[in-house]
Design an enzyme around this catalytic site. Structure first.
Site, PDB file in Angstrom:
ATOM      1  N   THR A  14       0.842  -1.208   0.000  1.00  0.00           N
ATOM      2  CA  THR A  14       0.000   0.000   0.000  1.00  0.00           C
ATOM      3  C   THR A  14       0.867   1.244   0.000  1.00  0.00           C
ATOM      4  O   THR A  14       0.626   2.200  -0.757  1.00  0.00           O
ATOM      5  CB  THR A  14      -0.912   0.018   1.254  1.00  0.00           C
ATOM      6  OG1 THR A  14      -1.706  -1.151   1.235  1.00  0.00           O
ATOM      7  CG2 THR A  14      -1.807   1.236   1.283  1.00  0.00           C
ATOM      8  N   SER A  38       1.970  -8.698  -2.021  1.00  0.00           N
ATOM      9  CA  SER A  38       0.568  -8.311  -2.053  1.00  0.00           C
ATOM     10  C   SER A  38      -0.360  -9.522  -2.043  1.00  0.00           C
ATOM     11  O   SER A  38      -1.334  -9.569  -2.764  1.00  0.00           O
ATOM     12  CB  SER A  38       0.334  -7.490  -3.329  1.00  0.00           C
ATOM     13  OG  SER A  38      -0.660  -6.541  -3.118  1.00  0.00           O
ATOM     14  N   CYS A  42      -5.578 -12.939   4.331  1.00  0.00           N
ATOM     15  CA  CYS A  42      -6.887 -13.233   4.911  1.00  0.00           C
ATOM     16  C   CYS A  42      -7.622 -14.329   4.127  1.00  0.00           C
ATOM     17  O   CYS A  42      -8.568 -14.927   4.636  1.00  0.00           O
ATOM     18  CB  CYS A  42      -7.729 -11.958   4.977  1.00  0.00           C
ATOM     19  SG  CYS A  42      -6.805 -10.568   5.664  1.00  0.00           S
ATOM     20  N   TYR A 279      10.267   4.730   8.823  1.00  0.00           N
ATOM     21  CA  TYR A 279       8.847   4.624   9.153  1.00  0.00           C
ATOM     22  C   TYR A 279       8.531   3.157   9.443  1.00  0.00           C
ATOM     23  O   TYR A 279       9.226   2.257   8.960  1.00  0.00           O
ATOM     24  CB  TYR A 279       7.987   5.100   7.967  1.00  0.00           C
ATOM     25  CG  TYR A 279       8.082   6.584   7.708  1.00  0.00           C
ATOM     26  CD1 TYR A 279       9.241   7.145   7.155  1.00  0.00           C
ATOM     27  CD2 TYR A 279       7.024   7.435   8.003  1.00  0.00           C
ATOM     28  CE1 TYR A 279       9.329   8.513   6.924  1.00  0.00           C
ATOM     29  CE2 TYR A 279       7.106   8.799   7.767  1.00  0.00           C
ATOM     30  CZ  TYR A 279       8.263   9.333   7.234  1.00  0.00           C
ATOM     31  OH  TYR A 279       8.350  10.683   7.011  1.00  0.00           O
ATOM     32  N   LYS A 434     -37.367  -0.210  13.429  1.00  0.00           N
ATOM     33  CA  LYS A 434     -36.417   0.096  14.498  1.00  0.00           C
ATOM     34  C   LYS A 434     -35.322  -0.960  14.374  1.00  0.00           C
ATOM     35  O   LYS A 434     -35.518  -2.113  14.777  1.00  0.00           O
ATOM     36  CB  LYS A 434     -37.085   0.019  15.862  1.00  0.00           C
ATOM     37  CG  LYS A 434     -37.943   1.241  16.151  1.00  0.00           C
ATOM     38  CD  LYS A 434     -38.609   1.146  17.507  1.00  0.00           C
ATOM     39  CE  LYS A 434     -39.774   0.185  17.466  1.00  0.00           C
ATOM     40  NZ  LYS A 434     -40.613   0.128  18.637  1.00  0.00           N
TER      41      LYS A 434
HETATM   42  P1  FAD Z   1       2.140  -8.667   6.345  1.00  0.00           P
HETATM   43  O1  FAD Z   1       0.982  -8.437   5.470  1.00  0.00           O
HETATM   44  O2  FAD Z   1       2.192  -9.922   7.131  1.00  0.00           O
HETATM   45  O3  FAD Z   1       3.434  -8.544   5.473  1.00  0.00           O
HETATM   46  C1  FAD Z   1       4.696  -8.633   6.028  1.00  0.00           C
HETATM   47  C2  FAD Z   1       5.638  -9.175   4.986  1.00  0.00           C
HETATM   48  O4  FAD Z   1       6.956  -8.798   5.346  1.00  0.00           O
HETATM   49  C3  FAD Z   1       5.639 -10.691   4.913  1.00  0.00           C
HETATM   50  O5  FAD Z   1       5.311 -11.124   3.611  1.00  0.00           O
HETATM   51  C4  FAD Z   1       7.065 -11.084   5.273  1.00  0.00           C
HETATM   52  O6  FAD Z   1       7.544 -12.138   4.475  1.00  0.00           O
HETATM   53  C5  FAD Z   1       7.853  -9.820   4.980  1.00  0.00           C
HETATM   54  N1  FAD Z   1       9.049  -9.668   5.800  1.00  0.00           N
HETATM   55  C6  FAD Z   1       9.156  -9.770   7.142  1.00  0.00           C
HETATM   56  N2  FAD Z   1      10.413  -9.527   7.530  1.00  0.00           N
HETATM   57  C7  FAD Z   1      11.098  -9.270   6.412  1.00  0.00           C
HETATM   58  C8  FAD Z   1      12.467  -8.948   6.170  1.00  0.00           C
HETATM   59  N3  FAD Z   1      13.332  -8.841   7.169  1.00  0.00           N
HETATM   60  N4  FAD Z   1      12.864  -8.752   4.900  1.00  0.00           N
HETATM   61  C9  FAD Z   1      11.967  -8.850   3.879  1.00  0.00           C
HETATM   62  N5  FAD Z   1      10.675  -9.146   4.044  1.00  0.00           N
HETATM   63  C10 FAD Z   1      10.246  -9.347   5.308  1.00  0.00           C
HETATM   64  N6  FAD Z   1      -6.690  -9.347   9.152  1.00  0.00           N
HETATM   65  C11 FAD Z   1      -7.939  -8.860   9.018  1.00  0.00           C
HETATM   66  O7  FAD Z   1      -8.157  -7.664   9.252  1.00  0.00           O
HETATM   67  N7  FAD Z   1      -8.966  -9.669   8.604  1.00  0.00           N
HETATM   68  C12 FAD Z   1      -8.773 -10.991   8.320  1.00  0.00           C
HETATM   69  O8  FAD Z   1      -9.709 -11.687   7.935  1.00  0.00           O
HETATM   70  C13 FAD Z   1      -7.474 -11.525   8.472  1.00  0.00           C
HETATM   71  N8  FAD Z   1      -7.235 -12.842   8.222  1.00  0.00           N
HETATM   72  C14 FAD Z   1      -5.957 -13.315   8.313  1.00  0.00           C
HETATM   73  C15 FAD Z   1      -5.717 -14.657   8.014  1.00  0.00           C
HETATM   74  C16 FAD Z   1      -4.438 -15.166   8.090  1.00  0.00           C
HETATM   75  C17 FAD Z   1      -4.206 -16.608   7.793  1.00  0.00           C
HETATM   76  C18 FAD Z   1      -3.366 -14.307   8.465  1.00  0.00           C
HETATM   77  C19 FAD Z   1      -1.963 -14.843   8.532  1.00  0.00           C
HETATM   78  C20 FAD Z   1      -3.590 -12.989   8.774  1.00  0.00           C
HETATM   79  C21 FAD Z   1      -4.886 -12.477   8.704  1.00  0.00           C
HETATM   80  N9  FAD Z   1      -5.163 -11.139   9.008  1.00  0.00           N
HETATM   81  C22 FAD Z   1      -6.434 -10.655   8.893  1.00  0.00           C
HETATM   82  C23 FAD Z   1      -4.103 -10.226   9.480  1.00  0.00           C
HETATM   83  C24 FAD Z   1      -3.591  -9.368   8.321  1.00  0.00           C
HETATM   84  O9  FAD Z   1      -3.216 -10.192   7.271  1.00  0.00           O
HETATM   85  C25 FAD Z   1      -2.416  -8.543   8.823  1.00  0.00           C
HETATM   86  O10 FAD Z   1      -2.882  -7.702   9.843  1.00  0.00           O
HETATM   87  C26 FAD Z   1      -1.790  -7.688   7.748  1.00  0.00           C
HETATM   88  O11 FAD Z   1      -1.411  -8.459   6.643  1.00  0.00           O
HETATM   89  C27 FAD Z   1      -0.560  -6.971   8.315  1.00  0.00           C
HETATM   90  O12 FAD Z   1       0.107  -6.286   7.311  1.00  0.00           O
HETATM   91  P2  FAD Z   1       1.670  -6.051   7.393  1.00  0.00           P
HETATM   92  O13 FAD Z   1       2.046  -5.303   6.172  1.00  0.00           O
HETATM   93  O14 FAD Z   1       1.998  -5.472   8.710  1.00  0.00           O
HETATM   94  O15 FAD Z   1       2.298  -7.494   7.388  1.00  0.00           O
END
Ligand code: FAD
Length: 562
Positions: A14, A38, A42, A279, A434
């Site tokens: 994003t 990407s 979920c 960030y 309601k």
């Molecule tokens: P992520 O989307 O997890 O992305 C982090 C990425 O960083 C990963 O791909 C990882 O490989 C990469 N990474 C980590 N460390 C490093 C590094 N040192 N170098 C390079 N890459 C790295 N949330 C909801 O709101 N509704 C739902 O229904 C829901 N269902 C879910 C179901 C599952 C099975 C899972 C696992 C999660 C679910 N979530 C849900 C939670 C949601 O997916 C996360 O809150 C969200 O994806 C967090 O975004 P993020 O960018 O912080 O981390």
């Protein structure tokens, strides 16, 4: 300007796309450890369950499509292993060939997410025990199932992922056991609301064991033995470990960035860490809880996406701010929807807040129109001001829209009084004139303006011995089951039989869901009695005490079948 982003999923992708939309000239690099960017975290359980059938549907973008659309340099299978904030560089490890290189940045965005907690339980390293976080994990579980055709599976942990996996494995014809260390699943719910979920899970053939901590695992010739503390051991073919997640903070910690609750990365409202050119967003960061104002970790996709956009804005000179998370969430479990937003009673109690709550059972839409489904709502409010603090809704229709209205109301700092005034769309197939949210607003308003007093089911055992407990339901309902030592006067007979009730004693009234007992309380109060409504009614109490199976069909007024 050169921006390097660690993690290419919810927050990272994003941020990258927003940066490009704001700055055509910026050099943007995403470094992603897994093989995909990407991806739909979920949606992963639904691929295992067979609901999502195409692998490609799990990834919303590929490095190539991201480059074509946004000219962003996406490098998958590359892990950032160190940050040097002083020289503004990161060390990258290429998983393909084991080589390393340095990448310099003007601004760095960390979106590394959260990793599954792996408890220190003996035997946990077995390759029949899986966690679910990435697309790779999904394919691994899927191919294990295809290869070994497990008949049984055990899920450890009754949070979002645990429950979604329980449904999806059950839908594949696997016999599922779910073990939960504490006394309830779904921590965002209070126990009384979770009890409805427990009963429904059991009714759907999930072997739910509460208060069942695992002591050890032991591989056997065909599967894996699960040994529980103080309980029988049993054998299963496959274990899914879903006991929660912790912020992936290794890089930040090593770089000396300030960490907060559960080791999550501290940021300001612009998502800047303690190093202003770095960030951090998403599951790895600490947030301010929108309702309590306390620091918290809330791992959900919505906040991660919003924070990614805010970080990109701020890098491009737009002063966007993240104003807090309230943990709005929704989950499908077979035909049931479970949703919550804001604080629950456990949290509000822990914080010492001055609050009360209302519970109602309602129909998702007008009961005379076919297909109405039953829903239970619990809404917390501040007793002094009526401000809405949180809500939980469990049921079989229209749960998602009500929780979103409640989430919006909380965001707008609305009160119970405001809820009564919400002008919500109505036609019989969708709602009632309601809406249940207006109705629960009325209940809270009645409490706030002292039209009625209430006690909750937890207080039933402490009703004074000399008080009268009055069952105001019909004869038939009473015969089907009632509290011990009660008087029974159906609500419609109260005016004529009032002399049977002692004026000098407190009267505690219940019905099936709290509506008729409220009417009874109003009659009695206006006739000089001191009267208390037992919130939620017998239906709610029965569900909790005796584990009755939730009825998906819409109920008539006050829990009466149509
Ligand atoms: P992520 O989307 O997890 O992305 C982090 C990425 O960083 C990963 O791909 C990882 O490989 C990469 N990474 C980590 N460390 C490093 C590094 N040192 N170098 C390079 N890459 C790295 N949330 C909801 O709101 N509704 C739902 O229904 C829901 N269902 C879910 C179901 C599952 C099975 C899972 C696992 C999660 C679910 N979530 C849900 C939670 C949601 O997916 C996360 O809150 C969200 O994806 C967090 O975004 P993020 O960018 O912080 O981390």
């Amino acid at each position: 300007m050169k921006v390097v982003i660690v993690g290419g999923v919810a927050g990272g992708a994003t941020a990258a796309a927003r940066l490009r939309r704001l700055d055509e000239q910026a050099e943007i690099i995403i470094l992603e450890r897994s093989g995909y960017i990407s991806y739909a975290n979920c949606g992963l359980p639904y691929y295992i369950g067979g609901e999502i059938t195409e692998r490609e549907n799990l990834t919303l973008q590929t490095p190539e499509s991201f480059y074509r659309r946004f000219r962003i340099d996406v490098r998958v299978r590359q892990e950032v292993i160190e940050i040097d904030p002083k020289n503004k560089s990161v060390t990258v490890y290429k998983l393909e060939d084991g080589t390393q290189y340095q990448e310099y940045y003007d601004k760095l965005i960390l979106s590394p997410g959260a990793k599954p907690v792996i408890p220190d339980t003996p035997g946990v390293e077995s390759n029949r025990i899986f966690t679910l976080r990435t697309v790779e994990d999904t394919f691994e579980i899927d191919s294990y199932i295809k290869q070994h055709q497990p008949k049984t599976a055990t899920i450890i942990g009754g949070g979002f992922i645990g429950l979604e996996m329980a449904e999806n494995l059950k839908n594949k014809g696997i016999d599922v056991t779910l073990l939960q260390r504490s006394g309830q699943v779904m921590p965002p719910l209070d126990l009384d609301m979770a009890a409805i979920v427990h009963n429904y899970m059991r009714a759907n053939g999930i072997h739910l064991k509460l208060n069942a901590p695992v002591e050890s695992y032991k591989e056997t010739s065909n599967g894996i033995q699960v040994n529980l503390k103080n309980q029988m051991s049993f054998e299963t073919d496959l274990v899914i470990l879903a006991v929660g997640v912790v912020p992936e903070n290794g890089l930040a910690k090593k770089a000396g960035l300030e960490l907060g609750v559960k080791g999550a990365i501290c940021t300001n409202t612009n998502m800047q860490t303690s190093e202003s050119d770095i960030y951090a967003v998403g599951d790895a960061v600490e947030v301010t809880h929108f309702v309590s104002g306390k620091k918290a970790v809330i791992s959900l996709a919505g906040p991660a996406n919003k924070q990614g956009r805010i970080a990109a804005d701020h890098i491009c000179g737009i002063p966007s701010e993240f104003k807090g998370s309230q943990g709005s969430s929704v989950l499908k479990l077979f035909d049931m929807t479970i949703a919550s937003t804001g604080l629950n009673a456990k949290e509000a109690g822990r914080l010492g807040m001055d609050f009360d709550y209302a519970i109602i059972n309602a129909a998702s839409h007008a009961t005379y129109y076919p297909g109405a489904a039953s829903i239970t709502l619990k809404v917390l409010f501040e007793t002094k001001t009526g401000r809405i603090l949180g809500g939980q809704i469990v049921g079989f229709g229209g749960v998602d829209k009500r929780i979103d209205v409640l989430a919006t109301a909380i965001r707008a700092k609305m009160t119970a009084y405001d809820l009564t005034e919400l002008d919500l769309a109505y036609a019989p197939p969708y709602s009632s004139a309601k809406d249940p949210l207006n109705m629960i607003g009325y209940v809270m308003e009645n409490l706030l303006t002292d039209k009625v007093k209430q006690i909750h089911w937890q207080e039933i055992d402490s009703i004074p011995k000399d008080a009268v407990v009055l069952d105001a339901r019909t004869d038939m309902e009473y015969r089907r089951g009632h509290l011990d030592s009660v008087m029974h006067i159906p609500v419609d007979e109260i005016r004529d039989r009032m002399e049977e009730l002692p004026k000098d004693k407190k009267i505690y009234v219940y019905c099936q869901s709290g509506l008729r007992s409220y009417i009874a309380c109003r009659i009695l109060k206006q006739n000089g009695f001191e009267c208390y409504n037992i919130s939620g009614g017998y239906g709610f109490y029965e569900n909790l005490r005796y584990g009755s199976i939730p009825d998906p069909e819409g109920t008539g007024p006050c829990g009466l079948k149509r």
